[in-house]
Motif scaffolding. Structure first.
Motif, PDB file in Angstrom:
ATOM      1  N   ARG A 161       1.933   1.672  -3.566  1.00 36.47           N
ATOM      2  CA  ARG A 161       0.810   2.222  -4.347  1.00 36.47           C
ATOM      3  C   ARG A 161       0.592   3.693  -4.009  1.00 36.47           C
ATOM      4  NH1 ARG A 161      -3.262  -2.891  -3.336  1.00 36.47           N
ATOM      5  NH2 ARG A 161      -2.454  -4.238  -5.003  1.00 36.47           N
ATOM      6  N   GLY A 162       0.773   4.010  -2.744  1.00 36.88           N
ATOM      7  CA  GLY A 162       0.602   5.401  -2.326  1.00 36.88           C
ATOM      8  C   GLY A 162       1.602   6.320  -3.014  1.00 36.88           C
ATOM      9  N   ALA A 181       2.999   5.757  -5.982  1.00 37.00           N
ATOM     10  CA  ALA A 181       2.566   5.854  -7.381  1.00 37.00           C
ATOM     11  C   ALA A 181       1.432   6.870  -7.521  1.00 37.00           C
ATOM     12  CB  ALA A 181       2.125   4.481  -7.892  1.00 37.00           C
ATOM     13  N   ASN A 182       0.504   6.857  -6.575  1.00 36.54           N
ATOM     14  CA  ASN A 182      -0.603   7.823  -6.608  1.00 36.54           C
ATOM     15  C   ASN A 182      -0.098   9.245  -6.392  1.00 36.54           C
ATOM     16  OD1 ASN A 182      -2.457   5.753  -7.006  1.00 36.54           O
ATOM     17  ND2 ASN A 182      -2.914   5.537  -4.828  1.00 36.54           N
ATOM     18  N   ALA A 183       0.868   9.395  -5.479  1.00 32.64           N
ATOM     19  CA  ALA A 183       1.428  10.720  -5.210  1.00 32.64           C
ATOM     20  C   ALA A 183       2.137  11.273  -6.444  1.00 32.64           C
ATOM     21  CB  ALA A 183       2.395  10.655  -4.029  1.00 32.64           C
ATOM     22  N   ALA A 241       1.428  10.528  -9.565  1.00 37.44           N
ATOM     23  CA  ALA A 241       0.391  10.885 -10.536  1.00 37.44           C
ATOM     24  C   ALA A 241      -0.252  12.229 -10.184  1.00 37.44           C
ATOM     25  CB  ALA A 241      -0.670   9.785 -10.599  1.00 37.44           C
ATOM     26  N   THR A 242      -0.496  12.436  -8.880  1.00 31.98           N
ATOM     27  CA  THR A 242      -1.098  13.697  -8.438  1.00 31.98           C
ATOM     28  C   THR A 242      -0.161  14.873  -8.684  1.00 31.98           C
ATOM     29  OG1 THR A 242      -2.387  12.571  -6.739  1.00 31.98           O
ATOM     30  CG2 THR A 242      -2.048  14.930  -6.456  1.00 31.98           C
ATOM     31  N   GLU A 301       0.820  -1.207   0.000  1.00 35.26           N
ATOM     32  CA  GLU A 301       0.000   0.000   0.000  1.00 35.26           C
ATOM     33  C   GLU A 301       0.860   1.267   0.000  1.00 35.26           C
ATOM     34  OE1 GLU A 301      -3.204   0.248  -0.583  1.00 35.26           O
ATOM     35  OE2 GLU A 301      -3.106  -1.936  -0.859  1.00 35.26           O
ATOM     36  N   GLN A 350      -0.120  15.826 -12.299  1.00 31.69           N
ATOM     37  CA  GLN A 350      -1.302  16.602 -12.667  1.00 31.69           C
ATOM     38  C   GLN A 350      -1.175  18.064 -12.249  1.00 31.69           C
ATOM     39  OE1 GLN A 350      -4.566  14.518 -10.841  1.00 31.69           O
ATOM     40  NE2 GLN A 350      -4.707  12.982 -12.482  1.00 31.69           N
ATOM     41  N   TRP A 397       9.755   8.710  -0.973  1.00 29.75           N
ATOM     42  CA  TRP A 397       8.825   9.155   0.058  1.00 29.75           C
ATOM     43  C   TRP A 397       9.508  10.148   0.999  1.00 29.75           C
ATOM     44  CZ3 TRP A 397       4.002   9.760   0.286  1.00 29.75           C
ATOM     45  CH2 TRP A 397       3.072   8.807  -0.144  1.00 29.75           C
TER      46      TRP A 397
END
Length: 206
Positions: free
Chosen positions: A135-136, A138-140, A142-143, A132, A146, A168
């Motif tokens: 994944r977190g 990877a999401n960060a 992507a954000t 997790e 953007q 991180w």
């Protein structure tokens, strides 16, 4: 490039920041000693050392006390651009960590150090318990993309525990001293575990 570096008279660039191996560092260089340093590194294809300031400012006033951390990271130049006279915009990549044995300051204020290069993190997969947190990240990323920010260099190594931990550490809202301690840890799995615990304490990862 770093494997053949002499451990004597490594030029240091003190910053109110911590550079992690694999990290991206952008600098605005305008002091004469550092302009000369960047020119020498570019000409000779050599790295310099980034160390965090324990005490003092990046642009120091005469007589102001300064203290440097004793563990830092080599930085290799990626891009050097001169958009204004007397100012360089520099992008660097962090490579290997080093431990300072001795340091001295030249008349122009540039610090030089005798250092020992430290071992790279062993490459290991994040454990299932860290999925997790991976994944977190990877999401960060992507954000941030953007939002027009790309603070990390490719390739993205999500299958490398040390790489995930380091990225991180670069973006976590923690103190400079905490980032320094994390960077110094010799075990990447422990570094990632501490990051995971912090993220869970803040509800970022569940």
């Amino acid at each position: 490039m770093t494997s053949d570096i002499s451990t004597t008279d490594l030029p240091l660039f003190p910053l109110q920041a911590v550079l992690f191996p694999g990290g991206l560092l952008s600098l605005k260089v305008f002091e004469a000693r550092y302009l000369d340093l960047m020119s020498a590194c570019l000409r000779e294809n050599t790295p310099f050392g980034v160390v965090s300031l324990r005490q003092g400012a990046e642009v120091r006033k005469p007589g102001e006390p300064v203290a440097l951390e004793e563990t830092g990271t080599l930085a290799e130049l990626l891009d050097v651009d001169s958009t204004q006279p007397g100012i360089l915009q520099v992008r660097c990549r962090g490579t290997r960590r080093f431990a300072v044995n001795r340091m001295r300051q030249q008349a122009d204020g540039l610090w030089l150090a005798n250092v020992d290069l430290l071992a790279d993190d062993e490459v290991s997969l994040p454990t299932d318990a860290m999925i997790e947190t991976v994944r977190g990240l990877a999401n960060a990323i992507a954000t941030l993309k953007q939002q027009g920010a790309q603070p990390f260099l490719k390739p993205f190594l999500f299958d490398n525990a040390g790489w995930v931990a380091n990225r991180w550490c670069e973006i976590l809202p923690i103190s400079l001293a905490a980032k320094q301690k994390l960077m110094e840890l010799p075990d990447a799995a422990v570094r990632l575990q501490l990051v995971d615990e912090f993220l869970r304490s803040k509800g970022v990862v569940k």
